[in-house]
Design an enzyme around this catalytic site. Structure first.
Site, PDB file in Angstrom:
ATOM      1  CB  THR A  68      -1.017  -0.037   1.176  1.00 28.26           C
ATOM      2  OG1 THR A  68      -1.961   1.012   0.997  1.00 28.26           O
ATOM      3  CG2 THR A  68      -0.350   0.034   2.526  1.00 28.26           C
ATOM      4  CE  LYS A  72      -1.213   0.424  -3.605  1.00 29.05           C
ATOM      5  NZ  LYS A  72      -2.616   0.569  -3.978  1.00 29.05           N
ATOM      6  CG  ASN A  93      -2.136  -4.279  -5.838  1.00 30.01           C
ATOM      7  OD1 ASN A  93      -1.829  -5.115  -6.677  1.00 30.01           O
ATOM      8  ND2 ASN A  93      -3.394  -4.010  -5.530  1.00 30.01           N
ATOM      9  N   GLY A 133      -4.838  12.316  -9.698  1.00 30.07           N
ATOM     10  CA  GLY A 133      -3.771  11.516  -9.098  1.00 30.07           C
ATOM     11  C   GLY A 133      -3.348  10.411 -10.020  1.00 30.07           C
ATOM     12  N   GLY A 135      -0.769   8.036  -8.919  1.00 33.27           N
ATOM     13  CA  GLY A 135       0.109   7.155  -8.154  1.00 33.27           C
ATOM     14  C   GLY A 135      -0.149   5.727  -8.604  1.00 33.27           C
TER      15      GLY A 135
END
Length: 143
Positions: A68, A72, A93, A133, A135
């Protein structure tokens, strides 16, 4: 469930880690299925990541690792093999230990998001979205 010397370990790593619910969910599912395994949270401070992860992956009874925030993207280089989603996204993940001791990793956040949306009867195909985002999870959802 009773822990023994034969209990297999799975872990979820992150910084912070207190917010995760995976340990209770997966450990209960292992027990219900009669699998002698637990999932434990491991708080890995960002500045110790590159030291802790190789050591953790060397633990002989660790069979899998969930990843998490914020690791990642950084975790991908620790796997010997990456699944298609992980290759496309550049982040992982989940890691699985293979029979030969090597690690295979992939990214399931995007697939999980789509399945959850479909479960709620939301149509995804052919729709426009705004993504805030990029990520690991955001990139996987975009992919």
């Amino acid at each position: 469930m009773k822990l023994t010397g034969k209990t297999r370990l799975y872990a979820i790593v992150g910084d912070p880690i207190a917010q995760v619910r995976s340990p209770e969910v997966f450990t209960e599912r292992f027990a219900a299925a009669g699998v002698d395994a637990v999932l434990v949270p491991i708080h890995v401070p960002v500045d110790r990541f590159d030291t802790v992860i190789p050591a953790l992956l060397g633990v002989a009874n660790l069979d899998g690792l969930l990843v998490t925030v914020p690791f990642k993207a950084r975790m991908a280089c620790f796997a010997q093999r990456l699944g298609r989603s992980a290759q496309l996204v550049g982040a992982v993940n989940a890691l699985r230990r293979e029979a030969d001791g090597s690690w295979t990793a992939d990214m399931f956040d995007g697939t999980g998001f789509v399945h959850a949306a479909e479960h709620k009867h939301l149509r995804m195909r052919g729709r426009r979205v705004v993504l805030f985002g990029a990520g690991g999870a955001g990139s996987a959802i975009a992919c």
